[in-house]
Write an enzyme that holds these catalytic residues in place. Structure first.
Site, PDB file in Angstrom:
ATOM      1  N   GLU B  63       0.820  -1.217   0.116  1.00 40.67           N
ATOM      2  CA  GLU B  63       0.232   0.208   0.089  1.00 40.67           C
ATOM      3  C   GLU B  63       0.865   1.237   0.044  1.00 40.67           C
ATOM      4  O   GLU B  63       0.475   2.241  -0.502  1.00 40.67           O
ATOM      5  CB  GLU B  63      -0.941  -0.008   1.242  1.00 40.67           C
ATOM      6  CG  GLU B  63      -1.950  -0.789   1.028  1.00 40.67           C
ATOM      7  CD  GLU B  63      -1.683  -2.420   1.468  1.00 40.67           C
ATOM      8  OE1 GLU B  63      -0.604  -2.664   1.652  1.00 40.67           O
ATOM      9  OE2 GLU B  63      -2.591  -3.109   0.828  1.00 40.67           O
ATOM     10  N   HIS B 132     -11.242  -5.971   8.296  1.00 34.60           N
ATOM     11  CA  HIS B 132     -11.996  -5.757   7.133  1.00 34.60           C
ATOM     12  C   HIS B 132     -13.076  -4.712   7.369  1.00 34.60           C
ATOM     13  O   HIS B 132     -14.350  -4.603   6.568  1.00 34.60           O
ATOM     14  CB  HIS B 132     -12.433  -6.959   6.469  1.00 34.60           C
ATOM     15  CG  HIS B 132     -11.486  -7.724   5.767  1.00 34.60           C
ATOM     16  ND1 HIS B 132     -10.506  -8.545   6.635  1.00 34.60           N
ATOM     17  CD2 HIS B 132     -10.986  -7.956   4.516  1.00 34.60           C
ATOM     18  CE1 HIS B 132      -9.672  -9.117   5.642  1.00 34.60           C
ATOM     19  NE2 HIS B 132     -10.007  -8.727   4.472  1.00 34.60           N
TER      20      HIS B 132
END
Lengths: 377, 328
Positions: B63, B132
């Protein structure tokens, strides 16, 4: 047989087909076991004398710049200065291999490379003086801001190089960092992205032996930092970082390779900072004077001067000229930094957003009112 | 195709990306799985096929590298749209976001603006396992230099994403993933509003529920249920946390005199604290009660089989409304 030769290149029992395409021969990627050296070799004779003298002059001026900036910290005129004394060869070479359209991504110790790129020597110091973050226009000289968080500018270099390549422009990005920076995640992500994208980017690691106080042996267990390139599928090169001609040569080759579509290179330059990490650091706590003395014998400036004189390329008059240019710059730095900088408090609110938010406008009015009240007192 | 059709929020986002890419060749998408797969939520579905694998780039899984690379691309004149696959997966990119994306314009005195949109599916309620379901808006909203927006309807998903991509400032675009499949009419020909404006979703005279993103439908449901209790609740959708629409919030709060801030992320140091403080500072003499907050608990996001205890539901909202000192 190279050590990775056993990796399959075509479907074999147990090897699932797919998008996997392992490199078949890592050998060309491996750095040579000993660093590239040019000074003191016959190869130096083939070099352009004008280039050699230019590199020499830049070393002389760079050394004086480092000294003057360090003095200014002692006088309280600069907030901090991470000196590159002893590392000038890397700084000079980095600046001189770049073409006008290329981009430099320096870290905080690379002021000299930034100046060598054409940035005004005083504007390059605003960050370290404390009056502005980046005193120069990055677009005018294709020089990214001096980056303080370690190696975080490396992925920027990759992205810019990638975008330039998409546009069809012959642009190469050069990212500079220290040995400590090679432990950061961003360094590894940048190398991986660069190799996967085949981006025209060159990474220059100035391995000066210490990340502040932590020696290289505690930083990395790799044979050399240049070896780290191989795992990403790019070339690693090892060079004597105090040999300005060698650094120039190795970087120039890497730049050319990148520019012609050959992909990225990681260059490790073995060097040493003769000063402490910054003026705020006490280097005697973590390294002995014997070590420093040994490296002083291998001073990039001394090496170059000795060699050029032996080759009859440098005479006293040329040396005096270089020294004079260095003193002129130092005098300018003193004059400028002894004057208080003119600062505009309202500039705090500029350039936060393209259009200030209502919240920022309110705060801007608040400060304006405070300043007006102060002026009346 | 008629300009107005019924779509899911996911389709609206996909349409926004497609329209932006058709109109402006400098718009490039990058992220993990955005190419062939079309993203794990299919938000980039079909875009690699239409615009090529360079403009819809499958990157290595990293990322910080994704966002850092986007920064360099933006420095060279592109307009990158980054996809972070899930809320909690964006944290490795936090340094790039905070130290560089948010600050580059300021660090370079306006010479290097970074028109980057960082799309992050966020929030819970979909039964996602650990890491998540985070709501990380407070981190982003506390970072000067970033815009932070979050749509709650398909139309806003389209309009706000178009506005974010067009913005010369970096935008953290938070997609409430549990609303990805909610359907609504979308008219892509209607003008795209600049970001930074709240909208009143339901008028009311008793109190106002101030909310955004995934909590909007919950608040609307609570407002419906409140009718039976005799309360006429307004529901205000902020849409943008930065810039914050103080003017609209102030107008609504002053007219009703009571306010509850509702969001599903944790309460302590959260955006609700900021909103409640702003409302109290600006509307104190118009308030009949303290501004209350209904938020998730101050806990790490719970396991999916327990998340319904954590997420503010209709009852918790109505309990808060009941505490608004009605007998003053």
């Amino acid at each position: 047989m190279t050590m990775l030769e056993h990796r399959p290149t075509s479907p074999v029992p147990g090897w699932l087909p797919g998008a996997t395409a392992p490199r078949t021969d890592p050998a060309p990627l491996l750095p040579d076991p000993s660093p590239v050296r040019m000074l003191g070799t016959d190869e130096l004779k083939d070099q352009d004398p004008a280039l050699l003298l230019d590199l020499y002059r830049r070393l002389v001026v760079g050394r004086r710049y480092n000294q003057q900036a360090t003095t200014l910290t002692k006088q309280g005129r600069l907030a901090v200065y991470p000196s590159s004394t002893g590392q000038e060869a890397c700084e000079v070479a980095a600046a001189t291999v770049l073409r006008p359209g290329d981009w430099l991504f320096p870290s905080y110790r690379d002021t000299l490379a930034v100046v060598g790129r054409g940035v005004d020597p005083l504007e390059a110091l605003t960050l370290l003086r404390g009056n502005a973050h980046t005193g120069y226009d990055p677009l005018a000289t294709r020089t990214a801001p001096l980056c303080t968080p370690l190696a975080t500018q490396a992925p920027h270099a990759v992205g810019l190089a990638h975008a330039a390549r998409l546009a069809g422009d012959p642009v190469v990005a050069l990212a500079m960092m220290g040995d400590g920076g090679t432990s950061e995640g961003d360094f590894h992500e940048a190398l991986n992205f660069a190799a996967v994208l085949n981006a025209p980017v060159v990474f220059l690691v100035q391995n000066n032996g210490y990340a502040i106080s932590v020696p290289l042996a505690k930083q990395s267990a790799a044979p050399t930092l240049a070896h780290k390139a191989v795992g990403y599928g790019m070339r690693g090169r090892l060079v004597d970082g105090n040999d300005v001609v060698a650094v120039h040569q190795v970087l120039a080759e890497a730049m050319e390779q990148a520019r012609t579509g050959g992909g990225p290179t990681l260059v490790e330059a073995l060097t040493y900072r003769l000063e402490a990490h910054t003026n705020a650091d006490d280097a005697t706590r973590y390294r002995g004077s014997d070590e420093v003395t040994a490296w002083q014998e291998h001073d990039p400036l001394v090496l170059m001067e000795r060699r050029l004189r032996a080759m009859d390329l440098l005479d006293d008059a040329t040396a005096a000229e270089a020294s004079e240019a260095a003193e002129t710059l130092a005098a300018r730095m003193r004059a400028e930094f002894h004057a208080e900088p003119v600062l505009d408090p309202m500039s705090l609110f500029q350039h936060v957003y393209a259009h200030p938010t209502p919240q920022l406008l309110e705060q801007q009015h608040q400060l304006a009112a405070e300043l007006a009240a102060e002026a009346e007192r | 195709m008629t300009p107005t059709r019924t779509v899911t929020m996911a389709q609206a986002l996909n349409t926004a990306l497609r329209d932006a890419m058709r109109e402006d060749a400098s718009v490039h998408l990058l992220g993990e799985d955005v190419g062939r797969l079309g993203g794990v939520f299919r938000i980039t579905d079909g875009l690699a096929a239409e615009f090529g694998e360079q403009r819809c780039l499958d990157t290595p899984l990293a990322e910080a590298g994704i966002l850092g690379t986007a920064i360099g691309m933006a420095m060279y004149g592109l307009r990158p749209v980054v996809e972070m696959q899930f809320d909690a997966f964006a944290y490795p990119a936090m340094e790039q976001l905070v130290s560089h994306v948010a600050k580059m314009r300021n660090r370079t005195a306006g010479k290097l603006p970074l028109p980057i949109t960082v799309r992050i599916p966020y929030g819970g309620g979909i039964g996602g396992v650990e890491h998540h379901s985070d709501s990380s808006e407070a981190y982003y909203a506390a970072t000067p230099g970033l815009h932070v927006v979050t749509p709650a309807t398909a139309a806003d998903a389209y309009g706000l994403l178009r506005a974010s991509i067009a913005s010369d400032d970096p935008v953290v675009f938070l997609e409430p993933k549990r609303l990805y499949w909610s359907k609504a009419d979308l008219d892509t020909t209607s003008a795209v509003e600049p970001i930074g404006r709240a909208v009143l979703r339901r008028p009311g005279r008793s109190a106002v529920l101030i909310t955004y993103g995934p909590s909007l439908p919950v608040c609307l449901e609570a407002a419906e249920a409140a009718v039976a209790e005799g309360w006429d609740l307004a529901v205000l959708d902020l849409r943008s946390l930065v810039p914050f629409d103080d003017a609209t919030v102030e107008n609504v709060v002053r007219s009703v005199g009571r306010a509850v801030v509702v969001h599903e992320s944790t309460g302590f140091g959260g955006t609700g604290a900021e909103i409640a403080a702003r409302v109290s500072e600006r509307c104190f003499h118009h308030l009949a009660a303290p501004v209350l907050r209904v938020t998730g608990f101050d806990i790490p996001y719970p396991a999916p089989m327990l998340e319904h205890h954590h997420l503010p539901g209709v009852d918790r909202i109505l309990d808060a409304v009941a505490k608004l000192q009605w007998e003053d």
